[in-house]
Design a protein around this motif. Sequence first.
Motif, PDB file in Angstrom:
ATOM      1  N   LYS A 270      69.299  50.636  19.635  1.00  0.00           N
ATOM      2  CA  LYS A 270      68.243  49.856  19.009  1.00  0.00           C
ATOM      3  C   LYS A 270      67.853  50.528  17.700  1.00  0.00           C
ATOM      4  O   LYS A 270      67.638  51.735  17.650  1.00  0.00           O
ATOM      5  CB  LYS A 270      67.016  49.750  19.926  1.00  0.00           C
ATOM      6  N   VAL A 271      67.757  49.722  16.658  1.00  0.00           N
ATOM      7  CA  VAL A 271      67.332  50.241  15.362  1.00  0.00           C
ATOM      8  C   VAL A 271      65.862  49.887  15.148  1.00  0.00           C
ATOM      9  O   VAL A 271      65.350  48.915  15.706  1.00  0.00           O
ATOM     10  CB  VAL A 271      68.190  49.656  14.219  1.00  0.00           C
TER      11      VAL A 271
ATOM     12  N   LYS B 174      59.051  44.204  13.001  1.00  0.00           N
ATOM     13  CA  LYS B 174      58.440  43.169  13.830  1.00  0.00           C
ATOM     14  C   LYS B 174      58.287  43.594  15.293  1.00  0.00           C
ATOM     15  O   LYS B 174      57.619  42.898  16.060  1.00  0.00           O
ATOM     16  CB  LYS B 174      59.288  41.891  13.771  1.00  0.00           C
ATOM     17  N   CYS B 175      58.912  44.706  15.679  1.00  0.00           N
ATOM     18  CA  CYS B 175      58.959  45.070  17.098  1.00  0.00           C
ATOM     19  C   CYS B 175      57.567  45.283  17.707  1.00  0.00           C
ATOM     20  O   CYS B 175      57.325  44.920  18.855  1.00  0.00           O
ATOM     21  CB  CYS B 175      59.807  46.323  17.289  1.00  0.00           C
TER      22      CYS B 175
ATOM     23  N   PRO C  94      59.109  49.420  29.137  1.00  0.00           N
ATOM     24  CA  PRO C  94      58.321  49.266  27.914  1.00  0.00           C
ATOM     25  C   PRO C  94      58.941  49.991  26.720  1.00  0.00           C
ATOM     26  O   PRO C  94      58.675  49.628  25.573  1.00  0.00           O
ATOM     27  CB  PRO C  94      56.965  49.862  28.282  1.00  0.00           C
ATOM     28  N   GLU C  95      59.759  51.018  26.971  1.00  0.00           N
ATOM     29  CA  GLU C  95      60.324  51.802  25.875  1.00  0.00           C
ATOM     30  C   GLU C  95      61.230  50.977  24.974  1.00  0.00           C
ATOM     31  O   GLU C  95      61.337  51.251  23.780  1.00  0.00           O
ATOM     32  CB  GLU C  95      61.113  52.999  26.426  1.00  0.00           C
ATOM     33  N   ILE C  96      61.903  49.980  25.528  1.00  0.00           N
ATOM     34  CA  ILE C  96      62.794  49.173  24.696  1.00  0.00           C
ATOM     35  C   ILE C  96      61.988  48.398  23.659  1.00  0.00           C
ATOM     36  O   ILE C  96      62.493  48.032  22.595  1.00  0.00           O
ATOM     37  CB  ILE C  96      63.640  48.205  25.570  1.00  0.00           C
TER      38      ILE C  96
ATOM     39  N   HIS D 140      62.955  53.411  19.651  1.00  0.00           N
ATOM     40  CA  HIS D 140      64.242  53.076  19.062  1.00  0.00           C
ATOM     41  C   HIS D 140      65.131  54.316  19.125  1.00  0.00           C
ATOM     42  O   HIS D 140      64.670  55.413  19.445  1.00  0.00           O
ATOM     43  CB  HIS D 140      64.073  52.582  17.619  1.00  0.00           C
ATOM     44  N   GLY D 141      66.405  54.130  18.815  1.00  0.00           N
ATOM     45  CA  GLY D 141      67.336  55.243  18.903  1.00  0.00           C
ATOM     46  C   GLY D 141      67.602  55.630  20.352  1.00  0.00           C
ATOM     47  O   GLY D 141      67.607  54.781  21.252  1.00  0.00           O
ATOM     48  N   ARG D 142      67.816  56.921  20.622  1.00  0.00           N
ATOM     49  CA  ARG D 142      68.127  57.394  21.967  1.00  0.00           C
ATOM     50  C   ARG D 142      66.996  57.141  22.955  1.00  0.00           C
ATOM     51  O   ARG D 142      67.237  56.903  24.141  1.00  0.00           O
ATOM     52  CB  ARG D 142      68.441  58.900  21.932  1.00  0.00           C
TER      53      ARG D 142
END
Length: 354
Positions: free
Chosen positions: A256-257, A261-262, A277-279, A283-285
């Motif tokens: 995920k970059v 808007k996230c 919820p982390e997604i 972002h990243g690892r």
Amino acid sequence: MRDLLKQAAPTLSRLRFLVQLLTFALSVYGGLLVGSYAAQKISTALPALSCAYDSVNGGYCVLVPLQHQMDHRVGAVMARAQQVTVQVLIPVFVTFSTFLLFFFVLGKAFCAWVCPLGTVQEWLFRLGRRLGFAMTPVPAGKLRWLRPVKWLVLLALVFVVPLLAGLGYAPHSAGNPYCDICPSRIVTTLLTANTEELAIRTGADGFSLGLGIVGNLLAGFVVAAALAVRQPFCRICPMLALNAVARHAALLRLSKVEHGKCDKCGICTRACPMDIPEIHHAHGRRAFNEDCTLCGRCAEFCPDDGVIGIKFGPLALFSSARDYYKKRVRGETPEGEVKPIRIVRKPARETHAG
């Protein structure tokens, strides 16, 4: 008709369903094709809950040999200090090496694409939507105390208790305690018309009897809960914990970059069967959380181009796209509610008399 064709177009979820269907047939009924003896030789280290109690299974999950090796090899050999040699190291090394070889290729996708118990839970949840059961997401606050459970189950029931049984500090019946409570032992064997594992062994010792009762209750709870809660057992599954240890070493992974808007969106978490919820926030690892099963729904329902994707090494296998999102939400909400198909008829052309 055009809307029907659009809804019938291939999607990642349909592809995953076909893989689930094929691997479900192989893992639960595969022994019918090659014979039960040969099926035991295919693999005893699958990174998915493929139950050894299934007499027509096509391969066993890694938790089975790990428990037996903790009991019959590691524990028993450590009790005799003069035999602590390669009799301990080699079997455990081979089991973990086989597991890592499978895991290195597909990683945590074994949970969402291959595991038969995960497939059954997903199908039950879809049935619940059809029957009108209210969906019950797991809030982020409860996830904080729920997440450590899978690690405790892995440590206690796969490693420590079988080891104590091998050392003689626990009864012999404690040699494979996780299998005694695993819902897959009952659910998948019932699908093969085998009711033997449903029976509680009243003649066994108290430890085995207690585990049998817990196993039946847990299997019943999982089946009932799956009608309203997405993947209820996956959240505490020790296989998910074992897969989480090496998730960043696998070729297949979630990416995920960062996107502006996230913070205001959150559709990816609503689409996630594990309510991660982390997604949404990371972002990243850090976005590739320990609970992620690589089902790909977060990427399917991300409304922006190239934000969330699934990669195999440097190759992008699937990436979020706005056009794909628009097509996907026509037939299903991010939470999994199936929308009714609407047939729009074109008005008949008027004919004019000459």
